[in-house]
Design a protein around this motif. Structure first.
Motif, mmCIF file in Angstrom:
data_model
loop_
_atom_site.group_PDB
_atom_site.id
_atom_site.type_symbol
_atom_site.label_atom_id
_atom_site.label_comp_id
_atom_site.label_asym_id
_atom_site.label_seq_id
_atom_site.Cartn_x
_atom_site.Cartn_y
_atom_site.Cartn_z
ATOM 1 N N ASN A 1 0.863 -1.183 0.000
ATOM 2 C CA ASN A 1 0.000 0.000 0.000
ATOM 3 C C ASN A 1 0.896 1.229 0.000
ATOM 4 O OD1 ASN A 1 -2.770 -1.250 0.597
ATOM 5 N ND2 ASN A 1 -1.482 -2.088 2.209
ATOM 6 N N SER A 2 0.596 2.151 -0.882
ATOM 7 C CA SER A 2 1.355 3.381 -0.975
ATOM 8 C C SER A 2 0.350 4.531 -1.066
ATOM 9 C CB SER A 2 2.233 3.341 -2.227
ATOM 10 O OG SER A 2 2.938 4.535 -2.381
ATOM 11 N N VAL A 3 0.328 5.378 -0.032
ATOM 12 C CA VAL A 3 -0.656 6.453 0.034
ATOM 13 C C VAL A 3 0.054 7.800 0.023
ATOM 14 C CG1 VAL A 3 -2.554 7.442 1.371
ATOM 15 C CG2 VAL A 3 -2.173 5.001 1.405
ATOM 16 N N MET A 4 -0.466 8.729 -0.772
ATOM 17 C CA MET A 4 0.127 10.061 -0.886
ATOM 18 C C MET A 4 -0.798 11.090 -0.248
ATOM 19 S SD MET A 4 2.912 11.431 -2.450
ATOM 20 C CE MET A 4 3.263 10.373 -3.830
ATOM 21 N N PHE A 5 -0.187 11.986 0.567
ATOM 22 C CA PHE A 5 -0.896 13.094 1.211
ATOM 23 C C PHE A 5 -0.162 14.398 0.926
ATOM 24 C CE2 PHE A 5 -1.972 9.445 3.885
ATOM 25 C CZ PHE A 5 -3.329 9.616 4.087
ATOM 26 N N THR A 6 -0.902 15.501 0.903
ATOM 27 C CA THR A 6 -0.286 16.819 0.807
ATOM 28 C C THR A 6 0.319 17.167 2.167
ATOM 29 O OG1 THR A 6 -2.234 18.052 1.543
ATOM 30 C CG2 THR A 6 -2.056 17.579 -0.851
ATOM 31 N N PRO A 7 1.136 18.213 2.242
ATOM 32 C CA PRO A 7 1.691 18.621 3.540
ATOM 33 C C PRO A 7 0.633 19.032 4.567
ATOM 34 C CG PRO A 7 2.970 19.582 1.759
ATOM 35 C CD PRO A 7 1.757 18.945 1.136
ATOM 36 N N ALA B 1 -4.138 16.394 3.240
ATOM 37 C CA ALA B 1 -5.198 16.047 2.287
ATOM 38 C C ALA B 1 -4.786 14.798 1.501
ATOM 39 C CB ALA B 1 -5.459 17.203 1.331
ATOM 40 N N PHE B 2 -5.696 13.838 1.420
ATOM 41 C CA PHE B 2 -5.475 12.596 0.693
ATOM 42 C C PHE B 2 -5.390 12.873 -0.806
ATOM 43 C CE2 PHE B 2 -7.551 9.039 -1.611
ATOM 44 C CZ PHE B 2 -6.633 8.035 -1.349
ATOM 45 N N ILE B 3 -4.375 12.303 -1.470
ATOM 46 C CA ILE B 3 -4.221 12.445 -2.919
ATOM 47 C C ILE B 3 -4.618 11.147 -3.612
ATOM 48 C CG2 ILE B 3 -2.600 12.848 -4.812
ATOM 49 C CD1 ILE B 3 -0.959 14.572 -2.834
ATOM 50 N N GLU B 4 -3.955 10.025 -3.224
ATOM 51 C CA GLU B 4 -4.241 8.748 -3.857
ATOM 52 C C GLU B 4 -3.656 7.600 -3.060
ATOM 53 O OE1 GLU B 4 -2.319 8.931 -7.714
ATOM 54 O OE2 GLU B 4 -0.402 8.276 -6.880
ATOM 55 N N ILE B 5 -4.175 6.411 -3.341
ATOM 56 C CA ILE B 5 -3.592 5.177 -2.820
ATOM 57 C C ILE B 5 -3.276 4.280 -4.006
ATOM 58 C CG2 ILE B 5 -5.850 4.104 -2.415
ATOM 59 C CD1 ILE B 5 -4.441 2.547 -0.060
ATOM 60 N N VAL B 6 -2.128 3.620 -3.926
ATOM 61 C CA VAL B 6 -1.749 2.612 -4.910
ATOM 62 C C VAL B 6 -1.626 1.290 -4.156
ATOM 63 C CG1 VAL B 6 -0.060 1.872 -6.623
ATOM 64 C CG2 VAL B 6 -0.445 4.323 -6.242
#
Length: 142
Positions: free
Chosen positions: A67-73, A76-81
């Motif tokens: 699981n790889s999840v991206m958030f802004t500083p 805020a949730f951007i995406e999950i891979v």
């Protein structure tokens, strides 16, 4: 000569900031860690990276990156891979790669879901990610 050295130093600094940087948990803003735990409370043994100014949390599986999840500083949730078997990619992706990338082998695959709920797929070849829509149509190379 001095200008060339300064320019070279600036280019190296910028280039190193474009790559993902491993972070210690203590270096991740509290708001980002809280956002991860709120959205994915089962996430354990999380490793962190900073990529393009955002924060990426990785956990799960043998590699620690199922699981790889991206958030802004600001958290805020951007995406999950989510890692998936290559065989689970839409059927049109393998022929596309064979035709456009000289038969390159897909090393890893992922199902991407963004903040709006839109689904895409990633296929990693030669260290680059190819992005496809939910139907397997090519979108871009990352």
């Amino acid at each position: 000569m001095k200008k060339a050295l300064v320019l070279a130093a600036i280019i190296l600094a910028v280039a190193s900031n474009l790559k993902a940087q491993d972070l210690k948990t203590k270096d991740v803003p509290a708001v980002v860690k809280e956002a991860l735990m709120k959205k994915y409370p089962a996430a354990a043994k999380v490793s962190w990276e900073k990529e393009k100014g955002n924060y990426e949390a990785n956990w799960g599986g043998k590699s620690g990156e199922d699981n790889s999840v991206m958030f802004t500083p600001t958290g805020a949730f951007i995406e999950i891979v989510k890692a998936i078997p290559v065989s689970d990619l839409p059927k049109s992706i393998a022929p596309y790669i064979k035709a456009h990338y000289n038969g390159a082998k897909i090393k890893e695959a992922g199902k991407v879901t963004d903040a709006a709920g839109k689904t895409m797929y990633e296929a990693e070849i030669k260290g680059k990610d190819l992005i496809f829509d939910e139907n397997g149509n090519f979108i871009k190379k990352d």
